[in-house]
Design a protein around this motif. Sequence first.
Motif: not given
Length: 306
Positions: A174-192, A156-161
């Motif tokens: 605009d925010r402070a960043k750390d080492e985790i932010d260097a990694l990709s946030a792209r999912p490899d697949y989506s289930i909606l 539902s709304a989690g599917g929107h997210l």
Amino acid sequence: MKKTFLILSLAMTSLFANAQELILPLWEGTPPLQKDMGLEEKAIEEGIIRIENVQIPQIEVFLPSKQMRTGQAVVIFPGGGYHILAYDWEGRDFAKWLNTQGIVGIVVKYRLPDSKSLTDAKEVPLLDAQRAIRMARFHAEEWKIDPSKIGVLGFSAGGHLASTVSTQYMHEVDRAKDEIDALSARPDYSILAYPVISFRDASAHSGSRRNLIGEDASQELIDRFSGELNVTEETPPTFLVHAQDDKGVPIENSFLYYKALDAKGVPASLHIYPAGGHGFGFGLGKGPVDGWRDVLLDWMKSLDSK
């Protein structure tokens, strides 16, 4: 026969006893785009657990026993109209089920945009979603996850997210960043699952739209958060499931996203069942949708063969 059943039961009990559960905050200290106002979240259990006013976003990680792990992981976003999280019904229960398939389940307790402590509420759910995926990659070696096999599952709304992070995984604030932010946030697949996709009038789920971007949002914001308008060739392969009799979120939402994926050549699998209503979750006892998870597992296995 009874002896065989007992041996199998003991074996399964031993197997699941080795499963692990971890709870980690998404952010150190006060999360970005939030003021410390001393507010408290609320969890209400009335058949299902509903969480409101999340102040400390976190991931709850369910790890299968080491012998079962496939390398896959699914980051799960419970639904609730961006007002509450249906935390067990569309979160923990699915993570535990994924564990039985050897898949790591990661439930995200993401912040909800109606909290008074947020400084830019519309950006916060996506920010938490990106962080959860990056954390899965950051801990991939420790949790025995293949960093190229991390998907998202949203209801539902989690599917929107889930669709938003699938199309706007590179969006920055605009925010402070750390080492985790260097990694990709792209999912490899989506289930909606019965997802909210479009904020345009014909298909919009008015509650989700109002809670995320407000009653009088600009056309620019409406378009930005309408997933079908933001699909590119880089959007991950997607599985969509919806019931034709869904009175909460029209099936047009899934149609629109599927058409957009198809137009960009992104592999997509759309499953419409004649009945099941909205929020069917596992689908148990809901008629035609009862077996949708088996179809999903077949699709997930097919990803490995491509």
